[in-house]
Design an enzyme around this catalytic site. Structure first.
Site, PDB file in Angstrom:
ATOM      1  CE  LYS A  13      40.972  46.598  17.451  1.00 27.26           C
ATOM      2  NZ  LYS A  13      41.505  45.389  18.070  1.00 27.26           N
ATOM      3  N   PRO A 107      48.708  47.031   8.999  1.00 25.24           N
ATOM      4  CG  PRO A 107      50.498  46.027  10.083  1.00 25.24           C
ATOM      5  CD  PRO A 107      49.601  47.211  10.149  1.00 25.24           C
ATOM      6  CB  ALA A 109      44.609  39.308   9.108  1.00 20.03           C
ATOM      7  CB  ALA A 113      40.365  47.455  14.140  1.00 25.09           C
ATOM      8  N   GLY A 114      42.363  47.215  11.007  1.00 23.69           N
ATOM      9  CA  GLY A 114      42.639  48.008   9.806  1.00 23.69           C
ATOM     10  C   GLY A 114      41.472  48.014   8.820  1.00 23.69           C
ATOM     11  CG  ASP A 149      36.964  45.941  16.271  1.00 22.17           C
ATOM     12  OD1 ASP A 149      36.370  45.822  17.351  1.00 22.17           O
ATOM     13  OD2 ASP A 149      37.856  45.158  15.877  1.00 22.17           O
TER      14      ASP A 149
END
Ligand code: C5P
Length: 315
Positions: A13, A107, A109, A113-114, A149
């Site tokens: 996102k 990626p 950090a 919001a991975g 998230d």
């Protein structure tokens, strides 16, 4: 048919608006945010196993915890607890454990919001694996307990988030497709640290309750990329730049190369740029890459759908 393996694709996102209110007693901040899911995705496979395990490969895999701190494993445990309460968990002698395999393109950090996306994918995957029959709304409720998230990654599209970001309302938007360029930074930022830096920058000054940008919502309803670019905003941008000063030149370069809008994503350090269309996105990506103001660039489109099962024949 007995399902033993489920693979879920889940989007990253960006926040088109991120308005941050005062620090709450519980350590969180009240937000008004406009989440927008993009076509940069992770793939998460859940498989029946004797015990819960997680394996991570791809972009930044070594920085993802592979123990109980892993958000996807926490999602598996949280859903298992809810299914046990409802009596809809793994049954008929099926092994109760889950082997989670995460293939990362988002990626770590990076303000995208991975980790939350992987947790959302685990919820959607286990719901299918266990035939648990939870609705999307049920899954969003479980998601809210895992991270601010996570619920949005279940939902996808474009949505307004309130509270910590977990109270979601799908946004009324024109059926437009936006072309974005992401500039990945050579480094990472920790979300709590960036919120802490915002509190320090604000000092003792009174902080107003966050408000949804009427102009941004109007631009989305009209599908007007020019107005959308002008209306982008993020209260975490200043603290992110204070902790990671090179972001200033990344953002400036994007504007010089004709981006309709440019912003730090979430708590950073990824920056995103709105292009006029597909070919402008390519030009912008090439120019940003050539200017040496970031680690790498990628083109994406949005809005993208939320976490969804990939049909087995498509894998
Ligand atoms: O909910 P999540 O675990 O993703 O949040 C990570 C950290 O980000 C929180 O511990 C908090 O420090 C900060 N945060 C916040 N206000 C929010 C969301 C996150 O202060 N609305």
């Amino acid at each position: 048919m007995i399902v033993t393996t489920v693979t879920v694709r889940v989007p990253a996102k960006i926040n088109l608006q991120l308005a941050v209110g005062p620090l709450r007693p519980d350590g969180y901040h009240d937000l008004v945010t406009v989440f927008h899911a993009i076509s940069l995705t992770d793939e998460v496979t859940v498989a029946a196993a004797e015990a819960d395990t997680v394996t991570v490969s791809g972009e930044g895999a070594r920085q993802v915890p592979a123990d109980k701190d892993n958000l996807a494993l926490r999602a598996v445990s949280a859903l298992r607890a809810v299914t046990a309460l409802r009596g809809t968990g793994p049954s008929g002698g099926a092994p109760a454990g889950v082997a989670v395999t995460i293939r990362k393109r988002i990626p770590v950090a990076a303000g995208l919001a991975g980790g939350s996306a992987d947790a959302a994918a685990a919820l959607v995957g286990c719901n299918e694996l266990w035939h648990a029959g939870f609705s999307q709304q049920d899954l969003c409720e479980v998601a809210a307990g895992i991270g601010s998230d996570v619920a949005f990654a279940v939902l996808g599209g474009t949505a307004v988030g309130r509270g910590r970001g977990e109270r979601l309302t799908p946004a009324l938007v024109a059926p437009a497709r936006y072309h974005w360029v992401l500039a990945f930074a050579d480094g990472q930022l920790s979300t709590p640290t960036v919120y802490g830096a915002l509190d320090r920058l604000r000092g003792a000054q009174a902080v107003a309750a966050p408000e949804l940008s009427a102009e941004l919502m109007s631009a989305l309803r009209a599908g007007d990329a020019g107005r959308l670019g002008d209306a982008l905003g993020n209260d975490l941008q200043a603290p992110a730049i204070s902790m990671f000063p090179p972001l200033r030149s990344t953002l400036t370069a994007g504007r010089e190369f004709g981006a309709l809008g440019s912003l730090v994503s979430g708590s950073g350090p990824t920056c995103f740029f709105l292009a006029r269309g597909a070919s402008h996105a390519t030009d912008l990506a090439v120019a940003l890459s050539g200017a040496g103001v970031c680690r790498s660039v990628t083109r994406v489109t949005g809005p993208a759908p939320g976490a969804g099962v990939i049909p087995p024949q498509a894998i």
